[in-house]
Design a protein around this motif. Structure first.
Motif, mmCIF file in Angstrom:
data_model
loop_
_atom_site.group_PDB
_atom_site.id
_atom_site.type_symbol
_atom_site.label_atom_id
_atom_site.label_comp_id
_atom_site.label_asym_id
_atom_site.label_seq_id
_atom_site.Cartn_x
_atom_site.Cartn_y
_atom_site.Cartn_z
ATOM 1 N N PRO A 168 0.787 -1.345 0.072
ATOM 2 C CA PRO A 168 -0.062 0.000 -0.010
ATOM 3 C C PRO A 168 0.830 1.346 -0.193
ATOM 4 C CG PRO A 168 -0.916 -1.670 1.447
ATOM 5 C CD PRO A 168 0.452 -2.050 1.067
ATOM 6 N N GLU A 169 2.216 1.223 0.659
ATOM 7 C CA GLU A 169 2.736 2.479 0.600
ATOM 8 C C GLU A 169 3.299 2.703 -0.648
ATOM 9 O OE1 GLU A 169 4.055 1.687 5.241
ATOM 10 O OE2 GLU A 169 5.511 1.050 3.741
ATOM 11 N N VAL A 170 3.960 1.600 -1.076
ATOM 12 C CA VAL A 170 4.531 1.765 -2.666
ATOM 13 C C VAL A 170 3.067 2.187 -3.776
ATOM 14 C CG1 VAL A 170 5.467 0.461 -4.564
ATOM 15 C CG2 VAL A 170 6.139 0.189 -2.359
ATOM 16 N N THR A 171 2.017 1.740 -3.422
ATOM 17 C CA THR A 171 0.993 2.316 -4.256
ATOM 18 C C THR A 171 0.629 3.805 -4.108
ATOM 19 O OG1 THR A 171 0.128 0.112 -3.845
ATOM 20 C CG2 THR A 171 -1.504 2.112 -4.808
ATOM 21 N N VAL A 172 0.756 4.295 -3.037
ATOM 22 C CA VAL A 172 0.619 5.748 -2.730
ATOM 23 C C VAL A 172 1.731 6.601 -3.124
ATOM 24 C CG1 VAL A 172 0.559 7.634 -0.927
ATOM 25 C CG2 VAL A 172 -0.720 5.443 -0.720
ATOM 26 N N VAL A 173 2.893 6.040 -3.466
ATOM 27 C CA VAL A 173 4.121 6.590 -3.892
ATOM 28 C C VAL A 173 3.593 6.633 -5.511
ATOM 29 C CG1 VAL A 173 6.482 6.498 -4.492
ATOM 30 C CG2 VAL A 173 5.712 6.118 -2.026
ATOM 31 N N ILE A 174 3.484 5.768 -6.129
ATOM 32 C CA ILE A 174 3.233 5.693 -7.466
ATOM 33 C C ILE A 174 2.095 6.681 -7.662
ATOM 34 C CG2 ILE A 174 2.505 4.195 -9.374
ATOM 35 C CD1 ILE A 174 3.980 1.950 -8.033
ATOM 36 N N VAL A 175 1.159 6.729 -7.008
ATOM 37 C CA VAL A 175 0.103 7.791 -7.336
ATOM 38 C C VAL A 175 0.315 9.097 -7.195
ATOM 39 C CG1 VAL A 175 -2.346 8.768 -6.579
ATOM 40 C CG2 VAL A 175 -1.956 6.067 -6.881
ATOM 41 N N VAL A 176 1.026 9.437 -6.249
ATOM 42 C CA VAL A 176 1.570 10.730 -6.216
ATOM 43 C C VAL A 176 2.596 11.208 -7.331
ATOM 44 C CG1 VAL A 176 3.298 12.321 -4.729
ATOM 45 C CG2 VAL A 176 1.394 10.941 -3.647
ATOM 46 N N LEU A 177 3.481 10.312 -7.671
ATOM 47 C CA LEU A 177 4.240 10.595 -8.885
ATOM 48 C C LEU A 177 3.570 10.715 -10.373
ATOM 49 C CD1 LEU A 177 7.192 8.024 -8.249
ATOM 50 C CD2 LEU A 177 7.230 10.505 -8.077
ATOM 51 N N LEU A 232 0.372 11.643 -10.500
ATOM 52 C CA LEU A 232 -0.401 13.043 -10.318
ATOM 53 C C LEU A 232 0.595 14.076 -10.528
ATOM 54 C CD1 LEU A 232 -2.509 12.362 -7.456
ATOM 55 C CD2 LEU A 232 -3.157 12.633 -9.766
ATOM 56 N N ALA A 233 2.010 13.937 -10.260
ATOM 57 C CA ALA A 233 3.083 15.078 -10.739
ATOM 58 C C ALA A 233 3.055 15.059 -11.974
ATOM 59 C CB ALA A 233 4.143 14.864 -9.652
ATOM 60 N N VAL A 234 3.312 13.899 -12.828
ATOM 61 C CA VAL A 234 3.504 13.971 -14.157
ATOM 62 C C VAL A 234 2.333 14.615 -14.950
ATOM 63 C CG1 VAL A 234 3.764 12.477 -15.879
ATOM 64 C CG2 VAL A 234 5.045 12.084 -13.881
ATOM 65 N N LEU A 235 1.168 14.179 -14.374
ATOM 66 C CA LEU A 235 -0.006 14.673 -15.177
ATOM 67 C C LEU A 235 -0.166 16.479 -14.845
ATOM 68 C CD1 LEU A 235 -2.719 12.003 -14.283
ATOM 69 C CD2 LEU A 235 -1.616 12.348 -16.261
ATOM 70 N N LEU A 236 0.248 16.791 -13.544
ATOM 71 C CA LEU A 236 0.383 18.143 -13.254
ATOM 72 C C LEU A 236 1.250 19.041 -14.232
ATOM 73 C CD1 LEU A 236 0.035 18.431 -9.505
ATOM 74 C CD2 LEU A 236 -1.889 19.081 -11.313
ATOM 75 N N ALA A 237 2.235 18.422 -14.718
ATOM 76 C CA ALA A 237 3.318 18.874 -15.261
ATOM 77 C C ALA A 237 2.861 18.827 -16.792
ATOM 78 C CB ALA A 237 4.646 18.095 -15.339
ATOM 79 N N LEU A 238 2.311 17.820 -17.225
ATOM 80 C CA LEU A 238 1.848 17.671 -18.792
ATOM 81 C C LEU A 238 0.705 18.710 -18.718
ATOM 82 C CD1 LEU A 238 1.894 13.908 -19.373
ATOM 83 C CD2 LEU A 238 3.734 15.652 -20.399
ATOM 84 N N ALA A 239 -0.039 18.886 -17.676
ATOM 85 C CA ALA A 239 -1.415 19.910 -18.066
ATOM 86 C C ALA A 239 -0.821 21.472 -17.837
ATOM 87 C CB ALA A 239 -2.077 19.679 -16.798
ATOM 88 N N GLY A 240 0.466 21.669 -17.610
ATOM 89 C CA GLY A 240 1.063 23.080 -17.725
ATOM 90 C C GLY A 240 1.430 23.667 -16.412
ATOM 91 N N MET A 241 1.364 22.904 -15.569
ATOM 92 C CA MET A 241 1.850 23.301 -14.115
ATOM 93 C C MET A 241 3.420 23.647 -14.375
ATOM 94 S SD MET A 241 1.218 22.020 -10.458
ATOM 95 C CE MET A 241 1.210 23.208 -8.945
ATOM 96 N N PRO A 242 3.996 24.865 -13.744
ATOM 97 C CA PRO A 242 5.412 25.055 -13.743
ATOM 98 C C PRO A 242 6.206 24.225 -13.206
ATOM 99 C CG PRO A 242 4.002 27.131 -13.229
ATOM 100 C CD PRO A 242 2.965 25.978 -13.028
ATOM 101 N N THR A 243 7.338 23.714 -13.577
ATOM 102 C CA THR A 243 8.143 22.569 -13.161
ATOM 103 C C THR A 243 8.646 22.808 -11.883
ATOM 104 O OG1 THR A 243 8.998 22.539 -15.469
ATOM 105 C CG2 THR A 243 10.181 21.287 -13.637
ATOM 106 N N LEU A 250 5.629 20.382 -4.924
ATOM 107 C CA LEU A 250 4.853 19.597 -4.504
ATOM 108 C C LEU A 250 5.189 18.198 -4.243
ATOM 109 C CD1 LEU A 250 1.777 19.259 -4.085
ATOM 110 C CD2 LEU A 250 1.722 18.656 -6.593
ATOM 111 N N LEU A 251 6.176 17.739 -5.029
ATOM 112 C CA LEU A 251 6.586 16.246 -4.785
ATOM 113 C C LEU A 251 7.396 16.371 -3.481
ATOM 114 C CD1 LEU A 251 7.680 15.087 -8.412
ATOM 115 C CD2 LEU A 251 6.269 14.102 -6.895
ATOM 116 N N ALA A 252 8.372 17.253 -3.475
ATOM 117 C CA ALA A 252 9.094 17.343 -2.219
ATOM 118 C C ALA A 252 8.363 17.419 -0.847
ATOM 119 C CB ALA A 252 10.028 18.516 -2.232
#
Length: 74
Positions: free
Chosen positions: A20-29, A31-42, A48-50
């Motif tokens: 379950p902990e690994v699943t949460v880490v993957i979900v966060v990653l 979501l971060a990639v999707l935010l970056a692709l959606a145009g959120m500044p790097t 956010l990831l930190a």
């Protein structure tokens, strides 16, 4: 004189992450990639990831500490 440097998230006796902990880490990653692709500044995505990583490590440590100190039931 020998000096060793350890990361702030390293605790003696650390255990590997559970499923379950690994699943949460993957979900966060993801979501971060999707935010970056959606145009959120790097920089915003990195911050956010930190913050999410720091909070996650703290929660995992707290949960594991509570699990160790909880009395055995049964």
């Amino acid at each position: 004189m020998s000096h060793t440097v350890r990361a702030g998230c390293v605790v003696p006796g650390d255990q590997p992450l559970t499923g379950p902990e690994v699943t949460v880490v993957i979900v966060v990653l993801v979501l971060a990639v999707l935010l970056a692709l959606a145009g959120m500044p790097t920089l915003s995505v990195l911050v956010l990831l930190a913050e999410a990583t720091d909070s996650g490590f703290r929660l995992v440590r707290r949960a594991r500490a509570m699990k160790r100190t909880a009395p055995a039931e049964g």
